[in-house]
Scaffold this active site. Sequence first.
Site, PDB file in Angstrom:
ATOM      1  N   ARG A  25      15.171   8.168  28.317  1.00 59.19           N
ATOM      2  CA  ARG A  25      15.728   8.662  27.058  1.00 59.19           C
ATOM      3  C   ARG A  25      16.048   9.270  26.799  1.00 59.19           C
ATOM      4  NH1 ARG A  25       9.849   8.829  23.392  1.00 59.19           N
ATOM      5  NH2 ARG A  25      10.524  10.787  24.200  1.00 59.19           N
ATOM      6  N   MET A  32      -1.922  -5.697  -0.151  1.00 65.60           N
ATOM      7  CA  MET A  32      -1.198  -4.593   0.816  1.00 65.60           C
ATOM      8  C   MET A  32      -1.593  -2.967   0.307  1.00 65.60           C
ATOM      9  SD  MET A  32       3.360  -3.867  -0.908  1.00 65.60           S
ATOM     10  CE  MET A  32       3.624  -5.892  -0.588  1.00 65.60           C
ATOM     11  N   TYR A  90      -5.936 -13.483   0.785  1.00 63.29           N
ATOM     12  CA  TYR A  90      -4.995 -14.494   0.865  1.00 63.29           C
ATOM     13  C   TYR A  90      -5.393 -15.267   1.978  1.00 63.29           C
ATOM     14  CZ  TYR A  90      -1.353 -11.203  -2.220  1.00 63.29           C
ATOM     15  OH  TYR A  90      -1.199 -11.146  -2.874  1.00 63.29           O
ATOM     16  N   LYS A 131       6.246  16.829  14.612  1.00 64.87           N
ATOM     17  CA  LYS A 131       7.278  15.139  14.083  1.00 64.87           C
ATOM     18  C   LYS A 131       6.368  14.063  12.814  1.00 64.87           C
ATOM     19  CE  LYS A 131       7.615  14.181  18.380  1.00 64.87           C
ATOM     20  NZ  LYS A 131       7.256  12.355  19.115  1.00 64.87           N
TER      21      LYS A 131
END
Length: 382
Positions: A146, A324, A276, A48
């Site tokens: 769950r 980023m 930053y 997954k």
Amino acid sequence: MSLINQPTISTNGIVRPTLVEVELGRLKENFTAICQHVAPAKVMPILKANAYGHGLVPVAQWMESLGADYIGVAVLEEGILLREQGIQTPILVLGGILGNQVPGFLKHNLTITASSAEKLCQIEEAAEQLGVRARVHLKIDTGMERVGVHYYSAESFLETALKCRHIDLEGIYSHFANADELDLTHARLQLERFLEVLSFYEKRSLPPPPLRHMANSPAILQLPEATFDLVRPGLLFYGVYPSREMPRTVAVQPALSWKSRVVYFKVIQPGHPVGYGSAWQTDHMVRAVTVPVGYGDGYFRNMSGKAQVLLRGKRYPVVGRISMDQVVVNIEWDSAYNDDEVVLIGEMGGEAITCQDLADWAGTIPYEILTNINTRVPRIYI
Ligand SMILES: Cc1ncc(COP(=O)(O)O)c(C=O)c1O
């Protein structure tokens, strides 16, 4: 075998310098080590979340070529993608489902997790309408809260399953909430509850579904009594241990390295802050390099001030805030050049930076580090 996972960004075949390398040979070795450890039980690698960042389709193709009995994914769409890419290995979708998704499972021959009697009936009805047989694993909640039928009301669920005429009851399973702790009290309680649920079949002199399963990576490592007929390793299959404390009863090695390259070199003067927020500055002149990776790639911003990388076989700190798309690395007065390789996760010159290191710097777990490496980072398979 060398291929590039899609989607990726490449210009005239030249891939971005920031990339993930997956060593398929290591996945094979890890898979073999787990198979040997749990034999004669079967092993269902969990693919997954883009195969924990390793690339869903190439990893599934590799596991199919190695003859894996089963593959596990979380959501229907992951299963459909694999079928569309020609994967024929049985695929169990682990997550909770909605009734309107059932035809999608059946059309693509995906194994469904049934987590309530109501869902069983929806599956039975859809299978009858489509004139097919549904492959189903029953999900029992033994202490995770769950999805799944509570262990204390499982009997009528199991009764209902026996009555379904269009369902092949292939498996029954549960999931551990904290098999990764050193105190296994709750995990053992969950195991006891699962055994109690399974005694339903013995009491009625019926064979249980052929695949009873419960063990994730931590349980494979430290709860051998939870092996049953099949185990479901995710993290361990990729060669990463769930925590530093976990006993290393199966020897595995990381299959994934995350690398980039120096794209800029400069000298920083004292009192000239970096990045930053001007969060870091030097009181003496240093050399620094810029590396094109950032939180937009999954290199978490909250590792700022803690992260390190390997360059020319040495460890250096990332300084200033992680942007980023870029980070700055302080190399003090050492040498480095444009295009030098930078290791974010992996080995270089006898040094290693692990997924667990990044998890510690980010205040999270290795699972989150791997699954957050963005798809704009190309995956290369070696
Ligand atoms: C139901 C189920 N089984 C197995 C796994 C694999 O877990 P791990 O990566 O700890 O082996 C997961 C992952 O969260 C899961 O949800």
